[in-house]
Design an enzyme around this catalytic site. Structure first.
Site, PDB file in Angstrom:
ATOM      1  CD  GLU A   1      28.397 -18.048-101.185  1.00  0.00           C
ATOM      2  OE1 GLU A   1      29.527 -18.363-100.766  1.00  0.00           O
ATOM      3  OE2 GLU A   1      27.364 -18.695-100.919  1.00  0.00           O
TER       4      GLU A   1
ATOM      5  CB  SER B   1      19.922 -26.670 -99.701  1.00  0.00           C
ATOM      6  OG  SER B   1      19.913 -25.285 -99.358  1.00  0.00           O
TER       7      SER B   1
ATOM      8  CG  HIS C   1      30.713 -20.114-104.955  1.00  0.00           C
ATOM      9  ND1 HIS C   1      29.748 -19.291-104.390  1.00  0.00           N
ATOM     10  CD2 HIS C   1      30.443 -21.371-104.516  1.00  0.00           C
ATOM     11  CE1 HIS C   1      28.956 -20.035-103.633  1.00  0.00           C
ATOM     12  NE2 HIS C   1      29.348 -21.297-103.698  1.00  0.00           N
TER      13      HIS C   1
ATOM     14  CD  GLU D   1      27.483 -24.378-105.682  1.00  0.00           C
ATOM     15  OE1 GLU D   1      27.518 -25.181-104.758  1.00  0.00           O
ATOM     16  OE2 GLU D   1      28.018 -23.263-105.623  1.00  0.00           O
TER      17      GLU D   1
ATOM     18  CG  ASN E   1      32.741 -23.507-100.841  1.00  0.00           C
ATOM     19  OD1 ASN E   1      33.655 -23.035-100.164  1.00  0.00           O
ATOM     20  ND2 ASN E   1      31.981 -22.764-101.630  1.00  0.00           N
TER      21      ASN E   1
ATOM     22  CE  LYS F   1      29.117 -21.730 -99.581  1.00  0.00           C
ATOM     23  NZ  LYS F   1      27.726 -21.341 -99.826  1.00  0.00           N
TER      24      LYS F   1
ATOM     25  N   GLY G   1      22.327 -22.292 -99.290  1.00  0.00           N
ATOM     26  CA  GLY G   1      22.172 -21.881 -97.897  1.00  0.00           C
ATOM     27  C   GLY G   1      20.741 -21.580 -97.489  1.00  0.00           C
TER      28      GLY G   1
HETATM   29  P1  13P Z   1      25.035 -24.941 -99.102  1.00  0.00           P
HETATM   30  O1  13P Z   1      25.295 -26.421 -99.230  1.00  0.00           O
HETATM   31  O2  13P Z   1      25.351 -24.421 -97.715  1.00  0.00           O
HETATM   32  O3  13P Z   1      23.694 -24.560 -99.606  1.00  0.00           O
HETATM   33  O4  13P Z   1      26.111 -24.203-100.057  1.00  0.00           O
HETATM   34  C1  13P Z   1      26.243 -24.613-101.372  1.00  0.00           C
HETATM   35  C2  13P Z   1      27.425 -23.943-101.951  1.00  0.00           C
HETATM   36  O5  13P Z   1      27.412 -22.764-102.221  1.00  0.00           O
HETATM   37  C3  13P Z   1      28.638 -24.763-102.178  1.00  0.00           C
HETATM   38  O6  13P Z   1      29.559 -24.085-102.958  1.00  0.00           O
END
Ligand code: 13P
Length: 249
Positions: free
Chosen positions: A95, A209, A93, A163, A9, A11, A169
């Site tokens: 976010e 992560s 997601h 997740e 992803n 983002k 992150g």
């Molecule tokens: P990270 O791998 O940067 O922690 O992000 C995970 C994520 O949100 C994938 O959708």
């Protein structure tokens, strides 16, 4: 029996210069590779699908609207995603759930749009740090699954990504025991709801992560069928070893 999937992803990262990473990645996929999916920003979907045609890399969008069309300025529909040549859509997601106030009902509606367009959903669930500390993770996961996963879900049209928000992150990764606990719980819930035949077919991804140096340990879990990777999917040199670890698991 279940598809292994390494999904990246991107983002809100990447312009056309990032397309070279796709070519590099496609050149590094091993013969026994799992399914590899890259979800770039919407602006790169068409070019990414073209760049990856005929390679082992599939393309996905990071979101779509819950309606098929209409007066929704700035949004894209599932059929528009399908029109780009992409095959997957991430929905729910954290976010999006947080910053765009998406509810389980919204995610449920999006899943149905995704399937209507002939695409595969990567449906995300996961608890906050506060929920983890309160000890109610499994209740929250159960409620998210009940509310956001439609009855028409199958292992063919839907992938579920666990997740934990506090791991995204942050460099904080749950212990293998914590990952196993939640993934086994999700699997058991799917088997109860859909029956063993369908419930055992869903691929379950862990996200948060995931890096080249921790991927192999995470993939030891029986009910971890792959990963949804953020930061470490941006560079082929980081993502390729994660794909290799999944292939070897
Ligand atoms: P990270 O791998 O940067 O922690 O992000 C995970 C994520 O949100 C994938 O959708």
């Amino acid at each position: 029996m279940r598809r292994k999937i390494a999904a990246g992803n991107w983002k809100m990262n990447g312009t056309t210069t990032a397309l070279s990473e796709l070519a590099t990645l496609a050149g590094q996929i091993p013969a026994n590779a799992p399914n590899v999916v890259i979800c770039p920003p919407a602006t790169l979907l068409i070019a990414s699908a073209e760049a990856c045609a005929g390679t082992g890399v599939s393309i996905g969008a990071q979101d779509c609207h819950m309606q098929a069309s209409g007066a929704y300025t700035g949004d894209i529909s599932a059929s528009m995603v399908a029109d780009t040549g992409a095959g997957y859509v991430i929905i729910g997601h954290s976010e999006r759930r947080d910053a765009h106030a998406e509810s389980d009902a919204d995610v449920n509606a999006k899943a149905q749009q995704v399937w209507g367009a002939g695409l595969t959903a990567i449906l995300c669930i996961g608890e906050s740090g506060a929920v983890r500390e309160a000890g109610t993770t499994l209740e929250v996961i159960a409620a998210q699954l009940a509310g956001s996963l439609p009855d028409a879900a199958t292992g063919a049209n839907c992938v579920i990504a666990y997740e934990p928000i506090w791991a995204i992150g942050t460099g904080k990764v749950p212990t293998l025991e914590q990952i196993v606990e939640v993934h086994d719980f999700i699997r058991a819930g799917l088997v109860t709801r859909f029956g063993a035949e369908i419930g055992n077919r869903f691929s379950l991804l862990y996200g948060g992560s995931v890096k080249p140096d921790n991927a192999a340990t995470i993939f030891e879990a029986e009910n971890v069928d792959g990963a949804l990777v953020g930061g470490a999917s941006l560079k082929a040199s980081d993502f390729a070893p994660i794909i290799a670890a999944l292939a070897a698991s």
